[in-house]
Design an enzyme around this catalytic site. Structure first.
Site, mmCIF file in Angstrom:
data_model
loop_
_atom_site.group_PDB
_atom_site.id
_atom_site.type_symbol
_atom_site.label_atom_id
_atom_site.label_comp_id
_atom_site.label_asym_id
_atom_site.label_seq_id
_atom_site.Cartn_x
_atom_site.Cartn_y
_atom_site.Cartn_z
ATOM 1 N N HIS A 121 -6.199 -7.349 13.179
ATOM 2 C CA HIS A 121 -4.962 -6.570 13.183
ATOM 3 C C HIS A 121 -4.568 -6.311 14.632
ATOM 4 O O HIS A 121 -5.433 -6.033 15.471
ATOM 5 C CB HIS A 121 -5.202 -5.247 12.435
ATOM 6 N N ARG B 157 1.173 -10.983 6.877
ATOM 7 C CA ARG B 157 1.011 -9.736 6.123
ATOM 8 C C ARG B 157 2.129 -8.742 6.439
ATOM 9 O O ARG B 157 1.874 -7.680 6.993
ATOM 10 C CB ARG B 157 -0.317 -9.054 6.490
ATOM 11 N N ARG C 226 -10.752 0.140 15.235
ATOM 12 C CA ARG C 226 -10.642 0.846 13.954
ATOM 13 C C ARG C 226 -11.717 0.325 13.016
ATOM 14 O O ARG C 226 -12.832 0.815 13.027
ATOM 15 C CB ARG C 226 -9.222 0.633 13.412
ATOM 16 N N LYS D 159 0.847 -1.202 0.000
ATOM 17 C CA LYS D 159 0.000 0.000 0.000
ATOM 18 C C LYS D 159 0.880 1.249 0.000
ATOM 19 O O LYS D 159 2.082 1.178 0.289
ATOM 20 C CB LYS D 159 -0.899 -0.018 1.235
ATOM 21 N N TYR E 100 16.167 30.683 6.777
ATOM 22 C CA TYR E 100 15.071 31.373 7.469
ATOM 23 C C TYR E 100 15.250 31.317 8.988
ATOM 24 O O TYR E 100 15.590 30.268 9.534
ATOM 25 C CB TYR E 100 13.739 30.707 7.144
ATOM 26 N N CYS F 222 14.492 24.347 3.837
ATOM 27 C CA CYS F 222 13.573 25.144 3.017
ATOM 28 C C CYS F 222 12.722 24.218 2.148
ATOM 29 O O CYS F 222 12.890 23.005 2.151
ATOM 30 C CB CYS F 222 14.352 26.103 2.118
ATOM 31 N N MET F 223 11.828 24.808 1.371
ATOM 32 C CA MET F 223 10.966 23.988 0.515
ATOM 33 C C MET F 223 11.795 23.229 -0.527
ATOM 34 O O MET F 223 11.545 22.053 -0.795
ATOM 35 C CB MET F 223 9.916 24.864 -0.172
ATOM 36 N N ASP F 224 12.784 23.900 -1.100
ATOM 37 C CA ASP F 224 13.552 23.300 -2.201
ATOM 38 C C ASP F 224 15.046 23.206 -1.941
ATOM 39 O O ASP F 224 15.782 22.701 -2.783
ATOM 40 C CB ASP F 224 13.344 24.127 -3.478
HETATM 41 C C1 LIG Z 1 -0.155 -1.864 6.840
HETATM 42 C C2 LIG Z 1 -0.720 -3.127 7.326
HETATM 43 C C3 LIG Z 1 0.088 -4.261 7.561
HETATM 44 C C4 LIG Z 1 1.604 -4.217 7.469
HETATM 45 O O1 LIG Z 1 2.145 -3.720 8.676
HETATM 46 P P1 LIG Z 1 3.725 -3.671 8.922
HETATM 47 O O2 LIG Z 1 3.860 -3.191 10.308
HETATM 48 O O3 LIG Z 1 4.267 -2.701 7.912
HETATM 49 O O4 LIG Z 1 4.231 -5.037 8.695
HETATM 50 C C5 LIG Z 1 -0.535 -5.450 7.879
HETATM 51 N N1 LIG Z 1 -1.876 -5.523 8.007
HETATM 52 C C6 LIG Z 1 -2.683 -4.455 7.826
HETATM 53 C C7 LIG Z 1 -4.145 -4.591 7.993
HETATM 54 C C8 LIG Z 1 -2.131 -3.221 7.505
HETATM 55 O O5 LIG Z 1 -2.932 -2.169 7.333
#
Ligand SMILES: *Cc1c(COP(=O)(O)O)cnc(C)c1O
Length: 373
Positions: free
Chosen positions: A165, A221, A136, A38, A265, A312-314
């Site tokens: 999760h 995951r 969540r 992601k 700045y 700075c920005m750039d």
């Molecule tokens: C982002 C995410 C992960 C991965 O988590 P890490 O800490 O980067 O391994 C796994 N499961 C879900 C649902 C996530 O949103």
């Protein structure tokens, strides 16, 4: 190749493959690996990362958005893709592409997807998300008695996975992780008792994969470890990971400032000696965080040079007074490895009060990614 500006990110695919093999080994022969890509693979470039992992034999991918899944398909990625973030009203239309798997965490979405699947004459595999303590998204155990009979009416959805999760997996052993696991087991038992036969059970992010043995799960995951950073400081010295991202630029200008001169700045850096300042063509618009003002360090000619004054920005200025032989055009490493020295995302994160995840995601789209290996 068009000549681009010197600020770019090198993506080391050999390091990615190394980290993936470590994950595969840790997961063991009985578990599949769903690589989380992601947010453009945590800023590394989802298309290229996914291609490399697919060639290594990854089993599935995970993304947050339907758009991210479609982009991977457009890039030729064929492995199944789990969409973690939900399917928003309207997106179910035309959803049906081979191997796109939605997560279900509310009945309203489930009904929309079911109706769309019915209209398309398809059975849609989906994964049911259980909230075991993140607060969540996901169904609570206490809701399942009402939810499961409703889901049973949705004949065009098949519950092919059950997932949750973990909130504190990165703190290593923790009683709340044990509590979440037992809630998850109870949820799975209820879902099975209601007649579903999910093929996949999964709850482990990177931290859980390396810190907890969860025998009933058959899918993991991982995200952050694939990119070579630690889930938290608790893992320091325990994992043989290789950072994938190396962010480089080069010195655009050198100037000597007399004692008492200010830089940038707010004049937050004042020269306390005749000072050689190098100007770098990178700034917070590129994701070089402004919190690194007077705190960041970069690598140049094998030395560590401090950021001088406000980012700075750039542009960003560094103090190279103590770097022998420094010249305009010298390569500068902002993040990653050079000459055997490292600037790690963990170091940045600590300086600016965040986590490596955000350091990677901050590198803006303005910075070209160059794929190596
Ligand atoms: C982002 C995410 C992960 C991965 O988590 P890490 O800490 O980067 O391994 C796994 N499961 C879900 C649902 C996530 O949103």
């Amino acid at each position: 190749m068009p000549v681009s500006r010197p600020t770019h990110v090198d993506i080391d695919l050999a390091a990615l493959r190394h980290n993936f093999r470590l994950v595969r080994h840790q997961a063991g022969a009985d578990r599949q690996v769903l690589a989380i890509v992601k947010a453009d693979a945590y800023g590394h470039g989802a298309r290229e990362v996914a291609r490399a992992l697919e060639a290594e034999g990854v089993d599935l991918f995970g993304v947050a958005l339907l758009e991210e899944a479609k982009d991977l398909r457009a890039a030729g990625i064929q492995a199944p893709i789990l969409i973690l973030g939900g399917i928003h009203p309207g997106q179910e239309v035309g959803f049906f592409r081979p191997g796109l798997i939605p997560c279900i965490f509310d009945l309203e979405t489930a009904r929309r997807l079911n109706a769309a699947a019915q209209a398309a004459g398809q059975i849609l595999d989906c994964h049911l998300k259980i909230d075991t303590g993140m607060g969540r998204v996901g169904f609570y155990n206490g809701e399942l008695d009402q939810v499961l009979p409703e889901l049973a009416k949705l004949r065009h959805l098949r519950i092919d996975g059950v997932m949750s999760h973990l909130a504190v997996a990165d703190e290593l052993p923790h009683p709340f992780t044990d509590e979440q696991l037992s809630r998850f087991r109870r949820a799975v038992a209820r879902i099975r008792a209601a007649g579903h036969a999910p093929r996949y059970l999964h709850i482990a992010n990177s931290a859980a994969l390396f810190a907890h043995d969860i025998p009933e799960c058959n899918l993991v995951r991982p995200g952050i470890v694939l990119y070579g950073a630690l889930p938290s400081a608790h893992f320091a010295g325990r994992l043989d990971l290789r950072p994938v991202m190396h962010w480089r630029t080069s010195i655009a200008m050198l100037k000597t400032l007399p004692t008492g001169s200010g830089v940038s700045y707010g004049r937050r850096f004042i020269a306390t000696r005749p000072t050689l300042i190098a100007t770098l063509p990178v700034g917070y618009a590129d994701g070089y965080n402004r919190g690194l003002t007077n705190r960041g360090e970069v690598l140049v000619r094998g030395c560590r040079a401090p950021v001088a004054g406000t980012v700075c920005m750039d542009w960003t200025m560094i103090d190279v007074t103590d770097v022998p032989g420094v010249q305009v055009g010298d390569e500068v490493t902002l993040l990653g490895e050079a000459d055997g020295q490292w600037i790690r995302a963990e170091d940045w994160a600590e300086k600016i009060g965040t986590i490596p995840y955000e350091v990677f995601c901050q590198v803006s789209k303005r910075v070209p990614r160059i794929i190596k290996g």
